[in-house]
Motif scaffolding. Structure first.
Motif, short mmCIF file in Angstrom:
data_model
loop_
_atom_site.label_atom_id
_atom_site.label_comp_id
_atom_site.label_asym_id
_atom_site.label_seq_id
_atom_site.Cartn_x
_atom_site.Cartn_y
_atom_site.Cartn_z
N VAL A 1 -4.25 -2.93 31.85
CA VAL A 1 -5.42 -2.16 31.25
C VAL A 1 -6.33 -1.98 33.07
O VAL A 1 -7.00 -2.91 32.64
CB VAL A 1 -5.82 -1.91 29.89
CG1 VAL A 1 -7.09 -1.62 29.90
CG2 VAL A 1 -5.52 -1.63 28.98
N SER A 2 -6.99 -1.04 33.41
CA SER A 2 -7.86 -0.92 34.16
C SER A 2 -8.98 -1.47 33.54
O SER A 2 -9.33 -1.52 32.42
CB SER A 2 -8.30 0.56 35.02
OG SER A 2 -9.20 0.73 35.53
N GLY A 3 -9.76 -2.51 34.64
CA GLY A 3 -11.11 -3.11 33.98
C GLY A 3 -10.30 -4.29 33.07
O GLY A 3 -11.93 -4.74 32.42
N LEU A 4 -9.80 -4.45 33.13
CA LEU A 4 -9.65 -5.52 31.82
C LEU A 4 -9.53 -6.61 32.62
O LEU A 4 -8.43 -6.95 33.19
CB LEU A 4 -8.07 -5.59 30.79
CG LEU A 4 -8.52 -6.50 29.78
CD1 LEU A 4 -9.35 -7.06 28.80
CD2 LEU A 4 -6.63 -6.19 29.21
N ARG A 5 -10.48 -8.16 32.02
CA ARG A 5 -10.31 -8.96 33.11
C ARG A 5 -9.22 -9.90 32.30
O ARG A 5 -8.55 -10.90 32.72
CB ARG A 5 -11.43 -9.76 33.08
CG ARG A 5 -12.29 -8.87 33.68
CD ARG A 5 -13.78 -9.58 33.81
NE ARG A 5 -14.69 -9.13 34.93
CZ ARG A 5 -15.66 -9.54 35.17
NH1 ARG A 5 -16.11 -10.30 35.26
NH2 ARG A 5 -16.84 -8.50 36.14
N TRP A 6 -9.42 -10.67 30.73
CA TRP A 6 -9.04 -10.76 30.09
C TRP A 6 -9.08 -10.52 27.44
O TRP A 6 -9.56 -9.36 27.85
CB TRP A 6 -9.05 -12.40 30.17
CG TRP A 6 -10.38 -12.49 30.40
CD1 TRP A 6 -11.49 -13.48 30.63
CD2 TRP A 6 -11.63 -13.39 28.43
NE1 TRP A 6 -12.64 -13.54 30.62
CE2 TRP A 6 -12.47 -13.40 29.16
CE3 TRP A 6 -10.72 -12.83 27.13
CZ2 TRP A 6 -13.60 -13.41 28.06
CZ3 TRP A 6 -11.64 -12.88 26.36
CH2 TRP A 6 -12.74 -13.31 26.72
N ALA B 1 -12.52 3.06 27.49
CA ALA B 1 -10.84 4.46 28.14
C ALA B 1 -9.80 3.98 27.25
O ALA B 1 -9.32 4.70 26.69
CB ALA B 1 -11.09 4.27 29.82
N TYR B 2 -10.05 3.22 27.22
CA TYR B 2 -8.82 2.22 26.89
C TYR B 2 -9.21 2.05 24.95
O TYR B 2 -8.04 2.61 24.69
CB TYR B 2 -9.39 0.05 26.41
CG TYR B 2 -8.39 -0.28 25.77
CD1 TYR B 2 -6.99 -0.53 26.17
CD2 TYR B 2 -8.76 -1.13 24.39
CE1 TYR B 2 -5.77 -1.51 25.41
CE2 TYR B 2 -7.55 -2.10 23.96
CZ TYR B 2 -6.71 -1.87 24.63
OH TYR B 2 -5.53 -3.07 23.42
N LEU B 3 -10.24 2.47 24.41
CA LEU B 3 -10.06 2.29 23.02
C LEU B 3 -9.51 4.66 22.81
O LEU B 3 -9.40 4.44 21.81
CB LEU B 3 -11.60 2.88 22.57
CG LEU B 3 -12.23 1.19 22.29
CD1 LEU B 3 -13.58 1.41 21.71
CD2 LEU B 3 -11.24 0.68 21.39
N GLY B 4 -9.92 5.19 24.00
CA GLY B 4 -8.96 6.70 23.57
C GLY B 4 -7.99 6.87 24.16
O GLY B 4 -7.62 8.04 24.53
N GLY B 5 -7.08 5.36 24.89
CA GLY B 5 -5.99 5.21 25.08
C GLY B 5 -4.36 5.58 24.44
O GLY B 5 -5.21 5.11 22.93
N PRO B 6 -3.32 4.70 25.00
CA PRO B 6 -1.98 5.19 24.52
C PRO B 6 -2.02 4.32 23.13
O PRO B 6 -1.55 4.43 22.61
CB PRO B 6 -1.53 5.90 24.92
CG PRO B 6 -1.62 5.45 26.49
CD PRO B 6 -3.81 5.36 26.45
N ILE B 7 -2.45 3.15 24.19
CA ILE B 7 -2.56 2.07 23.37
C ILE B 7 -2.98 1.50 21.64
O ILE B 7 -1.82 1.60 20.94
CB ILE B 7 -2.62 0.38 24.09
CG1 ILE B 7 -1.93 0.03 24.87
CG2 ILE B 7 -2.58 -1.06 23.61
CD1 ILE B 7 -2.29 -0.75 26.02
N ILE B 8 -4.19 2.15 22.11
CA ILE B 8 -5.00 1.96 20.18
C ILE B 8 -4.36 3.66 19.55
O ILE B 8 -4.57 2.94 18.49
CB ILE B 8 -6.67 2.05 21.38
CG1 ILE B 8 -7.02 0.93 21.66
CG2 ILE B 8 -7.59 1.99 19.53
CD1 ILE B 8 -6.91 -0.67 20.85
N ALA B 9 -3.90 4.61 19.75
CA ALA B 9 -3.95 5.26 19.83
C ALA B 9 -2.27 4.80 18.84
O ALA B 9 -2.07 5.41 17.70
CB ALA B 9 -3.34 6.41 20.50
#
Length: 103
Positions: free
Chosen positions: A33-38, A64-72
């Motif tokens: 995921v873009s912007g994720l450090r850990w 972006a992560y919260l609105g993306g496919p993983i969280i969906a």
């Protein structure tokens, strides 16, 4: 911009081993995921609760992560409920002094 922490918690209604098996295919996707450090994966088997603590570069990356496919996918999984997501600022000076891995 300062780094941000995302805390996600959820309840699960399947055995913890089944949950781990179900989440395993997504580990590499989350790592990319873009912007994720850990991410630290968390689980309390006695309470049937799991989730994660994430360190992101900035608020935009979190959104972006919260609105993306993983969280969906997380939200649509019938084995999971009571999903919560909280965003926090990092108190960088105190965190550095207590050896928090934010750099």
């Amino acid at each position: 911009m300062s780094v941000k922490v995302l805390q996600i918690n959820f309840k699960f209604n399947i055995p913890s081993a089944d949950l781990k098996n179900g989440l395993a295919p997504f580990v590499k996707d989350i790592a990319a995921v873009s912007g994720l450090r850990w991410k630290v994966w968390i689980m309390n088997e006695q309470e049937n609760e799991a989730g994660g603590i994430y360190l992101f570069d900035d608020e935009d990356s979190i959104q972006a992560y919260l609105g993306g496919p993983i969280i969906a996918g997380l939200k649509s999984n019938p084995a999971l409920s009571d999903i919560s997501a909280k965003v926090f600022d990092v108190v960088e000076d105190f965190t550095a002094e207590t050896r928090g891995p934010i750099k």
